[in-house]
Design an enzyme around this catalytic site. Sequence first.
Site, PDB file in Angstrom:
ATOM      1  N   CYS A  97       0.843  -1.199   0.000  1.00  0.00           N
ATOM      2  CA  CYS A  97       0.000   0.000   0.000  1.00  0.00           C
ATOM      3  C   CYS A  97       0.883   1.255   0.000  1.00  0.00           C
ATOM      4  CB  CYS A  97      -0.996  -0.036   1.150  1.00  0.00           C
ATOM      5  SG  CYS A  97      -2.374   1.118   0.920  1.00  0.00           S
ATOM      6  N   HIS A 175      -3.686  -5.100   1.097  1.00  0.00           N
ATOM      7  CA  HIS A 175      -3.087  -5.389   2.406  1.00  0.00           C
ATOM      8  C   HIS A 175      -3.083  -6.889   2.702  1.00  0.00           C
ATOM      9  CE1 HIS A 175      -2.534  -1.307   4.008  1.00  0.00           C
ATOM     10  NE2 HIS A 175      -3.619  -0.999   3.319  1.00  0.00           N
ATOM     11  N   GLU A 177      -1.183  -8.342   4.717  1.00  0.00           N
ATOM     12  CA  GLU A 177      -0.745  -8.525   6.102  1.00  0.00           C
ATOM     13  C   GLU A 177      -1.893  -8.434   7.104  1.00  0.00           C
ATOM     14  OE1 GLU A 177      -0.887  -4.040   5.937  1.00  0.00           O
ATOM     15  OE2 GLU A 177      -0.928  -5.757   4.603  1.00  0.00           O
TER      16      GLU A 177
END
Length: 236
Positions: A97, A175, A177
């Site tokens: 990002c 994202h 993660e």
Amino acid sequence: MRALVIQHDHVTEPGLVGARLVERGYDLTAVTVVPEDRRHTPDVTFDFPEPAEWDLIVSLGAPWSVYDETAVGSWIGGELDLLRKAHDLGVPVLGVCFGAQALTTALGGSVERSPRPEIGWTSIDTHDPAVVGPGPWMQWHYDRCVPPPGAEETARNAVCVQAFRVGRSLGVQFHPEITLRMLRGWLRDGGEEQCIGQGVDPGELLARSRELEPTARANARHLVDGFLDRVVASEG
């Protein structure tokens, strides 16, 4: 193997990406650029380490824009210099990002306002599913990358380029993660108001994220493996 993880704020963590890197044998060292007490005045000073000290660098997301100098102040210049040096040295970078936007800026691309924000879980069109799967992936961004010269677009959707690779590095707009803990932190620190402003129900987003936990974990593992085995292992 040593991996440097750049955490720009106190909420965003390496999460599922970091967990898979550890499973693949990496020793993570995380540094936080903007401490919690400076979240609303993030123009701090920060000394980034030299990229040659690391086998891998991960640059995570942030609630600010790369080009907003009133927010990121002088530290963004230090990070861009770090990413540029890493590329020149052949040290792989995974940009997530904001991290992807920093990577593209460091290497001669640019960042611009997205035609519309993306908040929530979306699928993407991928040109290389062995590296970047179709998702669903968590999105939370207002800007988009214009990849640098020589970069290979790896995935996109109607809004923007969702992934690009350049040399031994990979930038992703989404994202991988994300964890429930992280999402709760985003919602608590202003994200709930952002969701409502974009017509997204925060409770439904949290419930959907809880439902997709196993899928998100599997997708993150696949992405990290593809990054390490097909991008990092390439000659650049």
